[in-house]
Design a protein around this motif. Structure first.
Motif, PDB file in Angstrom:
ATOM      1  N   VAL A   1      33.323   9.064  28.903  1.00 60.26           N
ATOM      2  CA  VAL A   1      32.159  10.172  29.195  1.00 60.26           C
ATOM      3  C   VAL A   1      31.878  10.931  28.015  1.00 60.26           C
ATOM      4  N   GLY A   2      30.820  10.971  27.636  1.00 54.33           N
ATOM      5  CA  GLY A   2      30.468  11.852  26.501  1.00 54.33           C
ATOM      6  C   GLY A   2      30.520  11.284  25.261  1.00 54.33           C
ATOM      7  N   VAL A   3      31.085  10.026  25.448  1.00 56.55           N
ATOM      8  CA  VAL A   3      31.340   9.197  23.941  1.00 56.55           C
ATOM      9  C   VAL A   3      30.255   8.245  23.723  1.00 56.55           C
ATOM     10  N   ASP A   4      30.383   7.220  24.990  1.00 54.18           N
ATOM     11  CA  ASP A   4      29.222   6.231  24.953  1.00 54.18           C
ATOM     12  C   ASP A   4      28.016   6.588  25.818  1.00 54.18           C
ATOM     13  N   ASP A   5      26.943   6.155  25.112  1.00 50.51           N
ATOM     14  CA  ASP A   5      25.481   6.747  25.646  1.00 50.51           C
ATOM     15  C   ASP A   5      25.058   5.631  26.696  1.00 50.51           C
ATOM     16  N   ILE A   6      25.349   5.994  27.940  1.00 50.70           N
ATOM     17  CA  ILE A   6      24.773   5.291  29.108  1.00 50.70           C
ATOM     18  C   ILE A   6      23.390   5.484  29.566  1.00 50.70           C
ATOM     19  N   ALA A   7      22.638   6.409  28.968  1.00 52.62           N
ATOM     20  CA  ALA A   7      21.219   6.742  29.213  1.00 52.62           C
ATOM     21  C   ALA A   7      20.428   5.307  29.636  1.00 52.62           C
ATOM     22  N   GLY A   8      19.910   5.118  30.555  1.00 53.30           N
ATOM     23  CA  GLY A   8      19.202   3.991  31.062  1.00 53.30           C
ATOM     24  C   GLY A   8      19.924   2.844  31.597  1.00 53.30           C
ATOM     25  N   ILE A   9      21.208   2.691  31.364  1.00 53.79           N
ATOM     26  CA  ILE A   9      22.182   1.605  31.926  1.00 53.79           C
ATOM     27  C   ILE A   9      23.266   2.535  32.778  1.00 53.79           C
ATOM     28  N   GLU A  10      23.147   3.216  33.549  1.00 54.03           N
ATOM     29  CA  GLU A  10      23.753   3.972  34.299  1.00 54.03           C
ATOM     30  C   GLU A  10      24.602   3.359  35.275  1.00 54.03           C
ATOM     31  N   GLN A  11      23.913   2.153  35.627  1.00 59.96           N
ATOM     32  CA  GLN A  11      24.789   1.050  36.810  1.00 59.96           C
ATOM     33  C   GLN A  11      25.653   0.361  35.935  1.00 59.96           C
ATOM     34  N   LYS A  12      25.924   0.182  34.515  1.00 64.77           N
ATOM     35  CA  LYS A  12      26.695  -0.466  34.118  1.00 64.77           C
ATOM     36  C   LYS A  12      28.330   0.047  34.125  1.00 64.77           C
ATOM     37  N   ILE A  13      29.136  -0.882  34.587  1.00 63.00           N
ATOM     38  CA  ILE A  13      30.665  -0.647  35.044  1.00 63.00           C
ATOM     39  C   ILE A  13      31.624  -1.173  34.237  1.00 63.00           C
ATOM     40  N   GLU A  14      31.132  -2.176  33.249  1.00 61.94           N
ATOM     41  CA  GLU A  14      31.977  -2.805  32.393  1.00 61.94           C
ATOM     42  C   GLU A  14      31.496  -2.980  31.013  1.00 61.94           C
ATOM     43  N   THR A  15      32.382  -3.235  30.016  1.00 58.44           N
ATOM     44  CA  THR A  15      31.757  -3.088  28.606  1.00 58.44           C
ATOM     45  C   THR A  15      32.896  -3.990  27.819  1.00 58.44           C
ATOM     46  N   THR A  16      32.573  -4.655  26.864  1.00 56.61           N
ATOM     47  CA  THR A  16      33.055  -5.499  25.921  1.00 56.61           C
ATOM     48  C   THR A  16      34.017  -4.516  24.998  1.00 56.61           C
ATOM     49  N   VAL A  17      35.213  -4.577  24.740  1.00 57.99           N
ATOM     50  CA  VAL A  17      36.054  -3.736  23.994  1.00 57.99           C
ATOM     51  C   VAL A  17      36.383  -4.291  22.670  1.00 57.99           C
ATOM     52  N   ALA A  18      36.451  -5.646  22.581  1.00 57.53           N
ATOM     53  CA  ALA A  18      36.875  -6.560  21.200  1.00 57.53           C
ATOM     54  C   ALA A  18      35.632  -7.396  20.703  1.00 57.53           C
ATOM     55  N   MET A  19      35.460  -8.534  21.616  1.00 58.18           N
ATOM     56  CA  MET A  19      34.469  -9.487  21.185  1.00 58.18           C
ATOM     57  C   MET A  19      34.330 -10.448  22.607  1.00 58.18           C
ATOM     58  N   ASP A  20      33.197 -11.143  22.427  1.00 62.72           N
ATOM     59  CA  ASP A  20      33.003 -12.165  23.311  1.00 62.72           C
ATOM     60  C   ASP A  20      32.910 -13.408  22.301  1.00 62.72           C
ATOM     61  N   PHE A  21      33.431 -14.592  22.842  1.00 59.35           N
ATOM     62  CA  PHE A  21      33.384 -15.800  22.127  1.00 59.35           C
ATOM     63  C   PHE A  21      32.869 -16.991  22.940  1.00 59.35           C
ATOM     64  N   GLY A  22      32.195 -17.848  22.531  1.00 60.09           N
ATOM     65  CA  GLY A  22      31.697 -18.982  23.145  1.00 60.09           C
ATOM     66  C   GLY A  22      31.260 -20.168  22.124  1.00 60.09           C
TER      67      GLY A  22
END
Length: 207
Positions: free
Chosen positions: A62-83
């Motif tokens: 809160v106050g660090v990540d800008d969630i304007a426009g994506i307020e419904q987002k509840i999860e976030t990547t903290v390292a990486m995704d791999f495929g």
């Protein structure tokens, strides 16, 4: 537009094993601002069960990540995704999705190392979150293409306007992509491969 797998990890599956016919493996980075759909793209196109590092968003952001426009987002990547995806019997792409929040950008150094190129995901509702991302790629000399993620209800702009807004040369491909659709994501990766091929076979101008 987030992808998340909840299957417990029980070790490599038969379909996770690299095909015996594979002659080349290429590292590709999926990059973009916070919440533009990177995890979704990797999960949609990967032929193996993708590795994700999604965590529930907490008060720490809160106050660090800008969630304007994506307020419904509840999860976030903290390292990486791999495929991983096989383009053909000989060529395999390893896909690394970067975290979008600026506080995790220190991880990008390792993710960019050895990358042949990148796909930049763009959200036309929040173009500003991708400006610095493009600048970092240009500074590091990583070739990239720009895929406009087709969020429902997002404004549609002509390619010429997007190119001007992002200050990109005419040579950089810009196209529409739906990160939820496997075929669309595969087309995006193929566009990157064709672009990299064209760069490798362009004759330098005489000095």
């Amino acid at each position: 537009m987030d992808y998340k797998t909840s299957d417990p990890y029980t070790g490599p599956r038969r379909e996770d094993i690299l095909p015996a016919t594979a002659a080349a493996a290429v590292k590709v980075v999926i990059v973009g601002g916070f919440g533009v759909g990177k995890t979704t793209l990797v999960g949609s196109v990967s032929e193996i069960r993708p590795l994700t590092t999604e965590e529930t968003m907490t008060q720490a952001g809160v106050g660090v990540d800008d969630i304007a426009g994506i307020e419904q987002k509840i999860e976030t990547t903290v390292a990486m995704d791999f495929g991983r995806i096989s383009i053909n019997e000989q060529l395999v792409l390893y896909l690394f999705g970067t975290p979008g929040q600026e506080r995790f950008w220190f991880l990008w150094d390792g993710l960019f190392e050895g990358a042949l190129g990148a796909v930049v995901l763009l959200d036309t509702r929040r173009l500003e979150v991708s400006y610095e991302v493009v600048g970092i790629l240009e500074e590091r000399g990583v070739p990239f293409v720009v895929a406009v993620n087709a969020f429902p209800g997002a404004p549609v702009h002509p390619v010429s306007e997007l190119r001007a807004a992002m200050d990109l040369p005419e040579s950089v491909p810009i196209f529409t992509c739906d990160a939820r659709d496997r075929a669309s994501c595969r087309d995006a990766l193929m566009t990157l491969m064709r672009y990299l091929y064209s760069l490798a076979h362009t004759t330098p101008e005489p000095q």
